[in-house]
Design a protein around this motif. Structure first.
Motif, mmCIF file in Angstrom:
data_model
loop_
_atom_site.group_PDB
_atom_site.id
_atom_site.type_symbol
_atom_site.label_atom_id
_atom_site.label_comp_id
_atom_site.label_asym_id
_atom_site.label_seq_id
_atom_site.Cartn_x
_atom_site.Cartn_y
_atom_site.Cartn_z
ATOM 1 N N ASP A 190 -5.753 8.207 3.625
ATOM 2 C CA ASP A 190 -6.298 7.288 2.387
ATOM 3 C C ASP A 190 -4.922 7.093 1.760
ATOM 4 O O ASP A 190 -4.412 7.640 0.597
ATOM 5 N N PRO A 191 -3.874 6.390 2.422
ATOM 6 C CA PRO A 191 -2.652 6.272 1.810
ATOM 7 C C PRO A 191 -2.305 5.528 0.346
ATOM 8 O O PRO A 191 -1.392 5.697 -0.328
ATOM 9 N N LEU A 192 -3.292 4.768 -0.074
ATOM 10 C CA LEU A 192 -3.183 4.031 -1.206
ATOM 11 C C LEU A 192 -3.783 4.855 -2.418
ATOM 12 O O LEU A 192 -3.638 4.668 -3.750
ATOM 13 N N GLY A 193 -4.337 6.317 -2.006
ATOM 14 C CA GLY A 193 -4.778 7.165 -2.993
ATOM 15 C C GLY A 193 -6.369 6.808 -3.581
ATOM 16 O O GLY A 193 -6.563 5.599 -3.490
ATOM 17 N N ARG A 245 -6.789 3.247 -5.349
ATOM 18 C CA ARG A 245 -5.540 2.801 -5.106
ATOM 19 C C ARG A 245 -4.308 3.123 -6.123
ATOM 20 O O ARG A 245 -3.435 2.388 -6.536
ATOM 21 N N GLN A 246 -4.592 4.355 -6.820
ATOM 22 C CA GLN A 246 -3.642 4.689 -7.823
ATOM 23 C C GLN A 246 -2.287 5.000 -7.372
ATOM 24 O O GLN A 246 -1.373 4.674 -7.968
ATOM 25 N N MET A 286 -0.775 3.201 -4.755
ATOM 26 C CA MET A 286 -0.244 1.869 -4.739
ATOM 27 C C MET A 286 0.073 1.331 -6.147
ATOM 28 O O MET A 286 1.514 0.916 -6.265
ATOM 29 N N ASP A 287 -0.751 1.265 -7.095
ATOM 30 C CA ASP A 287 -0.511 0.733 -8.222
ATOM 31 C C ASP A 287 0.660 1.435 -9.107
ATOM 32 O O ASP A 287 1.546 0.794 -9.660
ATOM 33 N N LYS A 288 1.008 2.807 -8.928
ATOM 34 C CA LYS A 288 2.055 3.347 -9.595
ATOM 35 C C LYS A 288 3.140 2.901 -8.780
ATOM 36 O O LYS A 288 4.139 2.778 -9.573
ATOM 37 N N LYS A 289 3.320 3.097 -7.553
ATOM 38 C CA LYS A 289 4.610 2.574 -6.769
ATOM 39 C C LYS A 289 4.892 1.094 -7.229
ATOM 40 O O LYS A 289 6.233 0.920 -7.254
ATOM 41 N N ARG A 331 4.450 -8.467 -5.232
ATOM 42 C CA ARG A 331 4.934 -7.124 -4.705
ATOM 43 C C ARG A 331 4.009 -6.589 -3.887
ATOM 44 O O ARG A 331 2.883 -7.030 -3.942
ATOM 45 N N ALA A 332 4.210 -5.909 -2.696
ATOM 46 C CA ALA A 332 3.367 -5.190 -1.790
ATOM 47 C C ALA A 332 3.849 -3.974 -1.287
ATOM 48 O O ALA A 332 5.154 -3.692 -1.282
ATOM 49 N N LEU A 333 2.621 -3.115 -0.947
ATOM 50 C CA LEU A 333 3.087 -1.675 -0.476
ATOM 51 C C LEU A 333 2.768 -1.842 1.060
ATOM 52 O O LEU A 333 1.630 -2.463 1.430
ATOM 53 N N VAL A 334 3.719 -1.364 1.957
ATOM 54 C CA VAL A 334 3.366 -1.574 3.407
ATOM 55 C C VAL A 334 3.205 -0.331 4.158
ATOM 56 O O VAL A 334 4.202 0.573 3.973
#
Length: 72
Positions: free
Chosen positions: A36-39, A42-43, A45-48, A61-64
């Protein structure tokens, strides 16, 4: 310390101050974060992505991650 260093930044031609898209590559190391890489909720991802808010609009913005590809 505290500097913003995204992995990939795409900007307008001849105007590097106008960012079109910003990508942060994220390769989680533990087996729990790999599943579950987004936590939770999605916490992670949101923090990053929150740290890049001063540079660009939220939708740019996006997380890959290897598991999920591009997440916004």
């Amino acid at each position: 310390m505290g500097s913003l260093v995204p992995d990939i930044v795409l900007h307008l031609v001849r105007d590097a101050t106008r960012i079109q898209f910003l990508y942060d590559l994220f390769f989680p190391c533990t087996s729990k974060s790999k599943s579950d890489p987004l936590g939770p909720g999605r916490q992670v991802m949101d923090k990053k992505l929150e740290k890049y808010e001063p540079l660009t609009k939220r939708q740019s913005r996006a997380l890959v991650t290897p598991q999920l590809g591009i997440s916004r």
